[in-house]
Design an enzyme around this catalytic site. Structure first.
Site, PDB file in Angstrom:
ATOM      1  N   HIS A  94       0.877  -1.174   0.000  1.00  0.00           N
ATOM      2  CA  HIS A  94       0.000   0.000   0.000  1.00  0.00           C
ATOM      3  C   HIS A  94       0.913   1.221   0.000  1.00  0.00           C
ATOM      4  O   HIS A  94       2.027   1.162   0.526  1.00  0.00           O
ATOM      5  CB  HIS A  94      -0.819   0.132   1.283  1.00  0.00           C
ATOM      6  CG  HIS A  94      -1.720  -1.003   1.650  1.00  0.00           C
ATOM      7  ND1 HIS A  94      -1.271  -2.128   2.284  1.00  0.00           N
ATOM      8  CD2 HIS A  94      -3.065  -1.141   1.539  1.00  0.00           C
ATOM      9  CE1 HIS A  94      -2.312  -2.934   2.527  1.00  0.00           C
ATOM     10  NE2 HIS A  94      -3.403  -2.365   2.095  1.00  0.00           N
TER      11      HIS A  94
ATOM     12  N   ASP B 270       2.382   1.924   3.419  1.00  0.00           N
ATOM     13  CA  ASP B 270       3.378   1.005   3.997  1.00  0.00           C
ATOM     14  C   ASP B 270       4.788   1.503   3.755  1.00  0.00           C
ATOM     15  O   ASP B 270       5.715   1.126   4.470  1.00  0.00           O
ATOM     16  CB  ASP B 270       3.318  -0.386   3.324  1.00  0.00           C
ATOM     17  CG  ASP B 270       1.944  -0.981   3.321  1.00  0.00           C
ATOM     18  OD1 ASP B 270       1.172  -0.661   4.232  1.00  0.00           O
ATOM     19  OD2 ASP B 270       1.654  -1.780   2.400  1.00  0.00           O
TER      20      ASP B 270
ATOM     21  N   GLU C 243     -11.190  -7.065  -3.287  1.00  0.00           N
ATOM     22  CA  GLU C 243     -10.979  -8.068  -2.229  1.00  0.00           C
ATOM     23  C   GLU C 243     -12.153  -8.023  -1.247  1.00  0.00           C
ATOM     24  O   GLU C 243     -12.292  -7.065  -0.483  1.00  0.00           O
ATOM     25  CB  GLU C 243      -9.656  -7.759  -1.513  1.00  0.00           C
ATOM     26  CG  GLU C 243      -9.320  -8.775  -0.435  1.00  0.00           C
ATOM     27  CD  GLU C 243      -7.960  -8.518   0.209  1.00  0.00           C
ATOM     28  OE1 GLU C 243      -7.019  -8.098  -0.501  1.00  0.00           O
ATOM     29  OE2 GLU C 243      -7.838  -8.736   1.418  1.00  0.00           O
TER      30      GLU C 243
ATOM     31  N   GLU D 255      -9.340 -13.739   0.141  1.00  0.00           N
ATOM     32  CA  GLU D 255      -8.468 -13.984   1.302  1.00  0.00           C
ATOM     33  C   GLU D 255      -9.064 -15.077   2.181  1.00  0.00           C
ATOM     34  O   GLU D 255     -10.264 -15.068   2.491  1.00  0.00           O
ATOM     35  CB  GLU D 255      -8.301 -12.681   2.101  1.00  0.00           C
ATOM     36  CG  GLU D 255      -7.476 -12.895   3.364  1.00  0.00           C
ATOM     37  CD  GLU D 255      -6.964 -11.604   3.969  1.00  0.00           C
ATOM     38  OE1 GLU D 255      -6.666 -10.663   3.203  1.00  0.00           O
ATOM     39  OE2 GLU D 255      -6.858 -11.553   5.201  1.00  0.00           O
TER      40      GLU D 255
ATOM     41  N   ASP E 161      -5.181 -14.048  -1.140  1.00  0.00           N
ATOM     42  CA  ASP E 161      -4.412 -13.646   0.027  1.00  0.00           C
ATOM     43  C   ASP E 161      -4.425 -14.845   0.954  1.00  0.00           C
ATOM     44  O   ASP E 161      -5.479 -15.275   1.440  1.00  0.00           O
ATOM     45  CB  ASP E 161      -5.058 -12.432   0.724  1.00  0.00           C
ATOM     46  CG  ASP E 161      -4.571 -11.121   0.128  1.00  0.00           C
ATOM     47  OD1 ASP E 161      -3.879 -11.159  -0.908  1.00  0.00           O
ATOM     48  OD2 ASP E 161      -4.878 -10.051   0.696  1.00  0.00           O
TER      49      ASP E 161
ATOM     50  N   ASP F 269     -10.084 -11.407  12.503  1.00  0.00           N
ATOM     51  CA  ASP F 269      -9.189 -11.526  11.346  1.00  0.00           C
ATOM     52  C   ASP F 269      -7.739 -11.455  11.832  1.00  0.00           C
ATOM     53  O   ASP F 269      -7.128 -10.396  11.789  1.00  0.00           O
ATOM     54  CB  ASP F 269      -9.503 -10.382  10.369  1.00  0.00           C
ATOM     55  CG  ASP F 269      -8.775 -10.530   9.057  1.00  0.00           C
ATOM     56  OD1 ASP F 269      -8.327 -11.642   8.737  1.00  0.00           O
ATOM     57  OD2 ASP F 269      -8.650  -9.517   8.342  1.00  0.00           O
TER      58      ASP F 269
ATOM     59  N   ASP G 256      -5.016 -12.861  10.697  1.00  0.00           N
ATOM     60  CA  ASP G 256      -3.957 -12.797   9.674  1.00  0.00           C
ATOM     61  C   ASP G 256      -2.709 -13.594  10.054  1.00  0.00           C
ATOM     62  O   ASP G 256      -1.582 -13.073   9.993  1.00  0.00           O
ATOM     63  CB  ASP G 256      -3.565 -11.333   9.405  1.00  0.00           C
ATOM     64  CG  ASP G 256      -4.570 -10.599   8.534  1.00  0.00           C
ATOM     65  OD1 ASP G 256      -5.298 -11.258   7.763  1.00  0.00           O
ATOM     66  OD2 ASP G 256      -4.634  -9.351   8.632  1.00  0.00           O
TER      67      ASP G 256
ATOM     68  N   ASP H 117      -0.798 -12.420   3.051  1.00  0.00           N
ATOM     69  CA  ASP H 117      -1.362 -11.304   3.815  1.00  0.00           C
ATOM     70  C   ASP H 117      -1.420 -11.781   5.275  1.00  0.00           C
ATOM     71  O   ASP H 117      -2.487 -12.036   5.822  1.00  0.00           O
ATOM     72  CB  ASP H 117      -2.748 -10.950   3.270  1.00  0.00           C
ATOM     73  CG  ASP H 117      -3.247  -9.626   3.827  1.00  0.00           C
ATOM     74  OD1 ASP H 117      -2.582  -9.085   4.720  1.00  0.00           O
ATOM     75  OD2 ASP H 117      -4.308  -9.147   3.379  1.00  0.00           O
TER      76      ASP H 117
HETATM   77  C1  XUL Z   1      -7.305  -6.427   5.373  1.00  0.00           C
HETATM   78  C2  XUL Z   1      -6.659  -6.911   4.144  1.00  0.00           C
HETATM   79  C3  XUL Z   1      -5.844  -5.913   3.406  1.00  0.00           C
HETATM   80  C4  XUL Z   1      -5.909  -6.048   1.916  1.00  0.00           C
HETATM   81  C5  XUL Z   1      -5.172  -4.964   1.168  1.00  0.00           C
HETATM   82  O1  XUL Z   1      -8.001  -7.393   6.062  1.00  0.00           O
HETATM   83  O2  XUL Z   1      -6.752  -8.060   3.788  1.00  0.00           O
HETATM   84  O3  XUL Z   1      -4.554  -6.014   3.851  1.00  0.00           O
HETATM   85  O4  XUL Z   1      -5.380  -7.273   1.497  1.00  0.00           O
HETATM   86  O5  XUL Z   1      -5.611  -3.707   1.513  1.00  0.00           O
HETATM   87 CO    CO Z   2      -5.932  -9.151   2.250  1.00  0.00          CO
END
Ligand code: XUL
Ligand code: CO
Length: 431
Positions: free
Chosen positions: A97, A100, A228, A264, A292, A303, A305, A335
């Protein structure tokens, strides 16, 4: 290597290694006539690996990184270290992004100049190395100006800011030869209907996406535009809830042949689906784009991640991807973030290496399942009744004629086993 990764050497494929290495991922292994690297197309996510500070709702930063700080000097150091990690991992792609990689400026123009300088640095580093850009995207959710959304914000000035930011990020993605451009509508939704004009918000989001597609053609960007989906978090209700909702949205705005979907794992689970369901549905609708890859904590319902570590789950996802013909411009973007107690540089490298191995194992299992063919043969057999001319003719018929035929032929359906456990046993032979 640098001050940061110190004695961590570039990773190699070594099934016997007891240190940092790829035990299952071998980029050059030929599978179905293609190198494993070209099937899986792994990417590092810059936000989790280099911008996230290890905070949670109860405490702030736990990581101590020399590049943390809001100056260009910090941003340049961050870029150096990021590309070092790409080299250590020999990973073919990364994603970012705008927020980032550059410090926020005092104005839009200053943020833009910061960003463009770092993009130039990225371009230099990319031409000196092997890592390419899987996708770029805009962060339209962290800064407080986006608290009520970006394209769906009640304030037209925020719409304008968001449009200018996406333009900038698309220009940068194009300049770096990115293969896709992603839009995740982090705050494109609402907290309460009491203050929300649902129809206006959805129309603005649709118009915004049309502008993105127009701009793609205007600048000659040849990559894929991806949306997404995510059902919630941070926003309570999001317009891009899941693959089905996004597909309906794309059709409403005439974009279903222009935009594909980045799915994702954790978002699929938050929406109450399995990852493979979302992939299979997108593929069947012709909008599967990229993934993702991560996992959530299944108990917390949040979430989280985390890096993937479940081979059977990953295998079922790649099984659907293979059935859809594999990735074209898409890939496997991690991700995923290390846990806030995983402080060491080595944790960052090991997390990616382990995830690549999990994906490689899952992918190979998926290939073996497909080559074996039993699952597909049993699926075809389950629907074989529809292969007869009589059954096909029924689809061209009408309710009254069908009802007449039912009685005159004395049709009497006999239930047959769905054989779920036997099918799951077959999957278990491969994972
Ligand atoms: C948030 C997410 C983001 C997107 C990109 O949950 O998945 O990181 O992948 O903005
Ligand atoms: Co994502």
């Amino acid at each position: 290597m640098s001050r940061f990764f110190k004695d961590i050497l570039p990773l190699r494929h070594d099934p016997e290694s007891d240190g940092l290495a790829y035990r299952h991922y071998d980029p050059d292994e030929l599978i179905l006539g293609k190198r494993m690297e070209d099937h899986l197309r792994f990417a590092v996510a810059c936000w989790h690996s280099f911008a996230w500070e290890g905070g949670d709702p109860f405490g702030g930063r736990t990581f101590d990184r020399p590049w943390f700080g809001e100056t260009m000097e910090h941003a340049r150091l961050k870029a150096d270290i990021a590309f070092e990690m790409f080299e250590i991992l020999a990973i073919p792609f990364f994603c970012f992004h705008d927020a980032d990689i550059r410090p926020e400026g005092a104005s839009f123009a200053e943020s833009r100049r910061n960003f463009e300088e770092i993009i130039d640095l990225f371009a230099e580093k990319m031409s000196a190395g092997n890592t390419r850009l899987l996708w770029g995207t805009a962060n339209l959710f962290t800064h407080r100006r986006f608290m009520a959304g970006a394209a769906t914000n009640p304030d037209p000035d925020v719409f304008a800011w968001s449009a200018a930011t996406v333009k900038l990020c698309m220009d940068a993605t194009h300049k770096l030869g990115g293969q896709n451009y992603v839009l995740w509508g982090g705050r494109e939704g609402y907290e309460t209907l009491l203050n929300t004009d649902l129809v206006r918000e959805r129309n603005h989001a649709g118009r915004f996406l049309q502008m993105v597609v127009d701009y793609k053609y205007k600048i000659g960007f040849e990559g894929t535009i991806l949306v997404e989906p995510k059902p919630q978090e941070p926003t309570k209700h999001q317009h891009d809830h899941d693959v089905a909702a996004v597909y309906g949205f794309l059709r409403d705005f005439g974009l279903e042949t222009e935009v594909k979907i980045n799915i994702e794992q954790g978002h699929a689970v938050l929406a109450g689906h399995s990852f493979e369901h979302e992939i299979a549905l997108a593929a069947s609708l012709g909008v599967f784009g990229s993934i993702d890859m991560n996992r959530n904590d299944y108990q917390s319902g949040w979430d989280t991640d985390q890096f993937p570590n479940n081979v059977p789950e990953v295998a079922l996802a790649y099984y659907e991807i293979l059935k859809a013909g594999g990735f074209t411009t898409g890939g496997t973007n991690f991700d995923a973030k290390i846990r806030r107690q995983s402080l060491d540089p080595k944790d960052l490298v090991a997390a990616h290496a382990g995830a690549m191995d999990v994906c490689a194992r899952g992918f190979k299992a998926a290939v073996a399942m497909l080559e074996d063919g039993t699952l597909e043969a049993l699926r075809a057999e389950r629907y074989a009744g529809w292969d007869t001319p009589e059954a096909q003719a029924m689809l061209e018929s009408d309710l009254a004629r069908i009802a007449n035929r039912l009685e005159s032929d004395g049709v009497d359906p006999q239930p047959r086993s769905g054989r779920q456990e036997r099918l799951e046993n077959i999957v278990n032979r491969f994972v």
